[in-house]
Design an enzyme around this catalytic site. Structure first.
Site, PDB file in Angstrom:
ATOM      1  N   ARG A  99       4.149 -11.555   3.749  1.00 35.95           N
ATOM      2  CA  ARG A  99       5.590 -11.433   3.438  1.00 35.95           C
ATOM      3  C   ARG A  99       6.423 -10.892   4.597  1.00 35.95           C
ATOM      4  O   ARG A  99       7.643 -10.904   4.527  1.00 35.95           O
ATOM      5  CB  ARG A  99       5.781 -10.543   2.200  1.00 35.95           C
ATOM      6  CG  ARG A  99       5.492 -11.293   0.914  1.00 35.95           C
ATOM      7  CD  ARG A  99       5.630 -10.403  -0.291  1.00 35.95           C
ATOM      8  NE  ARG A  99       7.004 -10.182  -0.681  1.00 35.95           N
ATOM      9  CZ  ARG A  99       7.369  -9.443  -1.738  1.00 35.95           C
ATOM     10  NH1 ARG A  99       6.446  -8.846  -2.458  1.00 35.95           N
ATOM     11  NH2 ARG A  99       8.613  -9.300  -2.039  1.00 35.95           N
ATOM     12  N   ARG A 134      20.165  17.414  -6.762  1.00 36.41           N
ATOM     13  CA  ARG A 134      20.177  15.946  -6.682  1.00 36.41           C
ATOM     14  C   ARG A 134      20.402  15.314  -8.047  1.00 36.41           C
ATOM     15  O   ARG A 134      19.825  15.726  -9.035  1.00 36.41           O
ATOM     16  CB  ARG A 134      18.874  15.443  -6.064  1.00 36.41           C
ATOM     17  CG  ARG A 134      18.662  15.996  -4.694  1.00 36.41           C
ATOM     18  CD  ARG A 134      17.694  15.198  -3.878  1.00 36.41           C
ATOM     19  NE  ARG A 134      17.651  15.731  -2.520  1.00 36.41           N
ATOM     20  CZ  ARG A 134      18.391  15.255  -1.538  1.00 36.41           C
ATOM     21  NH1 ARG A 134      19.214  14.234  -1.743  1.00 36.41           N
ATOM     22  NH2 ARG A 134      18.328  15.800  -0.341  1.00 36.41           N
ATOM     23  N   HIS A 162      -0.858 -16.015   8.717  1.00 35.36           N
ATOM     24  CA  HIS A 162       0.052 -14.866   8.764  1.00 35.36           C
ATOM     25  C   HIS A 162      -0.500 -13.699   9.573  1.00 35.36           C
ATOM     26  O   HIS A 162      -0.178 -12.553   9.319  1.00 35.36           O
ATOM     27  CB  HIS A 162       0.420 -14.394   7.350  1.00 35.36           C
ATOM     28  CG  HIS A 162       0.933 -15.487   6.475  1.00 35.36           C
ATOM     29  ND1 HIS A 162       2.125 -16.132   6.719  1.00 35.36           N
ATOM     30  CD2 HIS A 162       0.415 -16.070   5.375  1.00 35.36           C
ATOM     31  CE1 HIS A 162       2.311 -17.061   5.796  1.00 35.36           C
ATOM     32  NE2 HIS A 162       1.286 -17.046   4.973  1.00 35.36           N
ATOM     33  N   PRO A 218       0.802  -1.214   0.000  1.00 35.59           N
ATOM     34  CA  PRO A 218       0.000   0.000   0.000  1.00 35.59           C
ATOM     35  C   PRO A 218       0.836   1.267   0.000  1.00 35.59           C
ATOM     36  O   PRO A 218       1.848   1.359   0.680  1.00 35.59           O
ATOM     37  CB  PRO A 218      -0.765  -0.107   1.310  1.00 35.59           C
ATOM     38  CG  PRO A 218      -0.042  -1.128   2.125  1.00 35.59           C
ATOM     39  CD  PRO A 218       1.081  -1.666   1.353  1.00 35.59           C
ATOM     40  N   GLU A 219       0.377   2.234  -0.750  1.00 37.24           N
ATOM     41  CA  GLU A 219       0.973   3.561  -0.760  1.00 37.24           C
ATOM     42  C   GLU A 219      -0.001   4.525  -0.073  1.00 37.24           C
ATOM     43  O   GLU A 219      -0.995   4.093   0.489  1.00 37.24           O
ATOM     44  CB  GLU A 219       1.262   4.000  -2.200  1.00 37.24           C
ATOM     45  CG  GLU A 219       2.077   2.992  -2.980  1.00 37.24           C
ATOM     46  CD  GLU A 219       2.359   3.436  -4.398  1.00 37.24           C
ATOM     47  OE1 GLU A 219       2.501   4.646  -4.620  1.00 37.24           O
ATOM     48  OE2 GLU A 219       2.435   2.578  -5.281  1.00 37.24           O
TER      49      GLU A 219
END
Length: 272
Positions: free
Chosen positions: A119, A153, A100, A2-3
């Site tokens: 995961r 950058r 999980h 998820p973002e």
DNA sequence: CGTCCCACCTGATTGC
DNA sequence: TGCAATCAGGTGGGAC
């Protein structure tokens, strides 16, 4: 997984369901990798506390709780980072916890808040004070501050967007989608973008994130919100996951390359 | 410090 | 069909 838009959808959904609820006890799987704060400390801190608020900061879900036992104890931020496959769901005990499951908060009304993460890239921890995240908020950042983030950058703008200590919350999908909408090629060195391009990027990012939040996020494989509902923003993806397919604007095949170790999608015609 | 790259995990999908 | 290779929404640490 998820973002920002997905995390915000989940945090809002959980907030609506559990704000004001009291946590009576906490169970943890004890898998060491999942716990940045030792499981025993988490269990002790969260047991007998009241949930004041559940919100998003960057890609992290912040559950603010007030300990009940110690009279005037200060509120505490419980941080839930979902990693790639983490889920936070509110359920009743008659529904068996899925495989999980790594943490379960039992509420006084009988319901449970469950953290599930196949995961195990997700992380649970307690914040020392009020959690503010590693970088700037892409949804509210001002123009000058945004431009200053990238000055000097050399890394690719795509990689810079993923750098959480600059902007937090942007991940692979929304980096690709916002660069498409701004007409900027993901490989461009961040410090070489013009002021006008950066302003376009800021607006594209805000628009893409707002629209994705409106649609409940992107469900690429198995992402679901607190109620088990899928998001719908994936239908509107212009480039993410569309390698080889025609660009929705110009018909040129969308390219898929690797930038900073992440799959990166762009239109070679629309993005310069 | 800035940047790059890989390891950390499981499960779904692709390819032979 | 079966099994191996590949890929996945994210981070954090080591190398340079």
């Amino acid at each position: 997984m998820p973002e920002l838009p997905e995390v915000e959808t989940i945090a809002n959904g959980v907030h609506q369901r559990v704000v004001g609820a009291r946590i009576t006890s906490v169970w943890t799987s004890g898998k060491p990798q999942t716990f940045k704060t030792p499981p025993a400390a988490l269990e002790a801190a969260l047991s007998d506390s009241t949930i004041l608020e559940v919100k998003r900061v960057g890609k992290t879900i912040v559950m603010r709780v007030r300990p009940e036992s110690a009279g005037d104890a200060a509120p505490l931020d419980f941080l839930i980072h979902l990693g790639m496959t983490g889920r936070l769901v509110v359920a009743t005990p008659d529904v068996p916890p899925p495989p999980h499951t790594h943490a379960v908060l039992s509420l006084a009304d009988g319901r449970e808040v469950r953290f599930v993460d196949p995961r195990r890239f997700g992380r649970l921890s307690l914040a020392a004070g009020t959690y503010t995240g590693p970088g700037a908020e892409p949804t509210t950042i001002g123009e000058q501050e945004f431009i200053a983030l990238f000055r000097g950058r050399k890394l690719a703008i795509k990689a810079a967007l993923l750098h959480q200590s600059l902007l937090h919350g942007v991940g692979n999908i929304y980096a690709d989608e916002s660069l498409f909408r701004a007409g900027i090629r993901p490989t461009r060195p961040a410090g070489r973008l013009t002021r006008a391009e950066l302003l376009r990027l800021r607006e594209a990012l805000r628009a893409v994130l707002a629209r994705a939040i409106q649609l409940g996020g992107s469900s690429v494989s198995d992402y679901v919100d607190a109620e088990g509902m899928r998001g719908y923003f994936q239908i509107e993806h212009a480039v993410y996951g569309r390698g080889g397919q025609p660009c929705k604007t110009c018909g040129t095949p969308v390219k898929k390359i690797v930038v900073g170790g992440r799959g990166t999608h762009y239109c070679p015609q629309c993005q310069r």
